[in-house]
Design an enzyme around this catalytic site. Structure first.
Site, PDB file in Angstrom:
ATOM      1  N   HIS A 231      40.780  36.416  57.509  1.00  0.00           N
ATOM      2  CA  HIS A 231      40.266  36.497  56.129  1.00  0.00           C
ATOM      3  C   HIS A 231      40.748  35.381  55.192  1.00  0.00           C
ATOM      4  O   HIS A 231      41.476  35.613  54.229  1.00  0.00           O
ATOM      5  CB  HIS A 231      40.563  37.860  55.515  1.00  0.00           C
ATOM      6  CG  HIS A 231      41.932  38.429  55.783  1.00  0.00           C
ATOM      7  ND1 HIS A 231      43.109  37.741  55.623  1.00  0.00           N
ATOM      8  CD2 HIS A 231      42.291  39.664  56.220  1.00  0.00           C
ATOM      9  CE1 HIS A 231      44.127  38.509  55.925  1.00  0.00           C
ATOM     10  NE2 HIS A 231      43.656  39.681  56.301  1.00  0.00           N
ATOM     11  N   ASP A 304      36.335  42.787  57.472  1.00  0.00           N
ATOM     12  CA  ASP A 304      37.623  43.402  57.131  1.00  0.00           C
ATOM     13  C   ASP A 304      37.390  44.812  56.579  1.00  0.00           C
ATOM     14  O   ASP A 304      38.021  45.227  55.610  1.00  0.00           O
ATOM     15  CB  ASP A 304      38.405  42.536  56.138  1.00  0.00           C
ATOM     16  CG  ASP A 304      39.874  42.950  56.022  1.00  0.00           C
ATOM     17  OD1 ASP A 304      40.326  43.792  56.821  1.00  0.00           O
ATOM     18  OD2 ASP A 304      40.568  42.436  55.120  1.00  0.00           O
ATOM     19  N   HIS A 308      39.306  53.699  52.598  1.00  0.00           N
ATOM     20  CA  HIS A 308      40.346  54.552  52.018  1.00  0.00           C
ATOM     21  C   HIS A 308      39.672  55.754  51.375  1.00  0.00           C
ATOM     22  O   HIS A 308      38.467  55.725  51.070  1.00  0.00           O
ATOM     23  CB  HIS A 308      41.162  53.802  50.969  1.00  0.00           C
ATOM     24  CG  HIS A 308      41.955  52.654  51.502  1.00  0.00           C
ATOM     25  ND1 HIS A 308      43.049  52.829  52.300  1.00  0.00           N
ATOM     26  CD2 HIS A 308      41.806  51.303  51.352  1.00  0.00           C
ATOM     27  CE1 HIS A 308      43.556  51.640  52.634  1.00  0.00           C
ATOM     28  NE2 HIS A 308      42.809  50.704  52.073  1.00  0.00           N
ATOM     29  N   PHE A 322      45.183  48.419  49.192  1.00  0.00           N
ATOM     30  CA  PHE A 322      44.242  47.308  49.281  1.00  0.00           C
ATOM     31  C   PHE A 322      43.109  47.651  50.249  1.00  0.00           C
ATOM     32  O   PHE A 322      43.318  48.332  51.246  1.00  0.00           O
ATOM     33  CB  PHE A 322      44.941  46.058  49.816  1.00  0.00           C
ATOM     34  CG  PHE A 322      45.959  45.444  48.897  1.00  0.00           C
ATOM     35  CD1 PHE A 322      45.572  44.581  47.883  1.00  0.00           C
ATOM     36  CD2 PHE A 322      47.320  45.707  49.062  1.00  0.00           C
ATOM     37  CE1 PHE A 322      46.517  43.987  47.049  1.00  0.00           C
ATOM     38  CE2 PHE A 322      48.271  45.118  48.238  1.00  0.00           C
ATOM     39  CZ  PHE A 322      47.879  44.261  47.225  1.00  0.00           C
TER      40      PHE A 322
END
Length: 424
Positions: A231, A304, A308, A322
């Site tokens: 990334h 990526d 959550h 994050f």
């Protein structure tokens, strides 16, 4: 199976109408749509929609084992299939960490039980991703790991990383690096810049990433390992990778859609759905990443995908974890922003999400040719709809792209000739 009247990119990047014949999970024939085709087995009428090799995502988080409230291998694989992906590579920062042959096998077993997309597990560089002791690389390779990474944290010790690279090189395996110097980022939720200043937040500086990129390029030169940078998000990192490639160091790199589309200037407020690592940086960094992707400095596009729970993201910019989800919006976002606007050729976008990841990681997928696995994605380039997290197949709803109107939505996905997602 026969897929009739599909729009397929030829070697010159021009769309042509074709019939695709699939037999025993493999592409057995590609013929002009004007030719008669023998009707046999299942027939799918593509009606001019785009047919491409199944998308490949070499950087995803499926959360299982340990964080099943965020995602499972099954829900993540289903979300990937809905987004047009047929092969995904999952990161080892689970609980327990994927640092043993047993956990690698668990991931493979769960993926097989799900029966959706191809799931390739990475294994950790260090035990528990603590940076103190190398894992058993040979046993992990034997178990089916495709590379080594401590993604989620950077390997802080240069000696540890050099030892890892030597060992990986001896096994002809890649090292995949999350580049971040912890001494520069402690407690910072966003990038250094105007947003951090406005809201009184500590900022993550660009050099926190680029310092590790530069260090690891030198270590990869010394060890001969295939070094892959996760990334990429900064102008400095792009510059270092470009220079390394120019002198023949074996380095490859990836970039995410959000680092091609968004800068820290776009963050609307203290909404943690805009919190990811690496963070959104300056417009200059975005432009450098776009340029790097176009000139081949950055080899591939990854999502990526980092789901959550809503409760976790509700903790706010400072305390929330994050990460954002990415499977179901990646292709439409990039198609709408870059191809539909005439900035990129369609063939470039497809290549960076299919053939190039297959090349970088030596996979047998990513091609729409006779004899290749029938991993295929059908895309409606004309359908326009808004991003609605409530419709996601992923457990995660954490995206900054809610409400964006996009074109280029995948509508059907096949893995080895078997439909694993369909909206048509």
């Amino acid at each position: 199976m026969i897929i009739k009247n599909a729009s397929v990119l030829n070697e010159e990047g021009v769309l042509e109408r074709k019939h695709i014949v699939v037999q025993d999970g493999v592409i057995s024939k590609i013929q002009d749509a004007a030719e008669a085709v023998a009707e046999a087995g299942e027939t799918v009428e593509a009606d001019g929609k785009l047919l491409i090799p199944g998308l490949i995502d070499m950087h995803v988080h499926l959360r299982e084992p340990g964080f099943e409230h965020k995602e499972t291998i099954e829900t993540g694989a289903r979300s990937a299939a809905k987004g047009g992906f047929t092969t995904i590579a999952c990161m080892p920062n689970t609980r327990p960490v994927t640092d043993s042959a047993e956990i690698v096998q668990l991931v493979k077993d769960k993926a097989r039980e799900a029966g959706l997309v191809k799931v390739l597990p990475y294994a950790a560089i260090t035990k528990n991703e603590l940076g103190r002791e190398l894992t058993d690389f040979a046993a992990l390779k034997e178990a089916g790991a495709i590379g080594f990474t401590d993604d989620g944290v950077g390997v802080q010790s240069a000696q540890m990383m050099k030892d890892a690279m030597k060992l990986a090189a001896s096994l002809n395996m890649p090292v995949i690096a999350h580049c971040e110097d912890n001494s520069l980022v402690e407690g910072a939720p966003v990038a250094e810049g105007t947003f951090a200043d406005k809201h009184g937040l500590k900022g993550i500086p660009n050099e926190s990433e680029a310092i590790h990129v530069g260090r690891d390029i030198l270590l990869s030169e010394a060890t001969g390992v295939h070094y892959h940078v996760c990334h990429v998000s900064t102008e400095q990192s792009v510059r270092l990778i470009r220079q390394a490639k120019q002198i023949g160091i074996k380095v490859t790199a990836e970039v995410c859609p959000h680092h091609l589309l968004l800068s820290e200037e776009d963050i609307p407020g203290m909404d943690a759905n805009w919190k990811m690592n690496p963070p959104l940086r300056s417009r200059r960094d975005v432009e450098a990443c776009i340029e790097g992707l176009l000139d081949g400095t950055l080899d591939i596009i990854v999502t990526d995908h980092a789901p959550h729970s809503e409760e976790e993201k509700a903790k706010g910019m400072q305390l929330a974890p994050f990460g954002i989800v990415g499977f179901e919006t990646a292709f439409p976002l990039l198609y709408t922003a870059f191809v539909a606007t005439g900035k990129w050729d369609l063939s470039l976008l497809v290549q960076r999400m299919t053939a190039d990841p297959a090349r970088v990681f030596r996979l047998d997928t990513g091609r729409l040719t006779v004899g290749a696995p029938a991993d295929l994605t059908l895309i409606d380039l004309n359908e326009e709809k808004a991003v609605d997290p409530a419709t996601f197949a992923s457990k995660g709803r954490n995206t900054p792209f809610t409400g964006w109107k996009l074109k280029g939505w995948p509508v059907k996905t096949w893995v080895d000739g078997r439909a694993v997602w369909s909206e048509v």
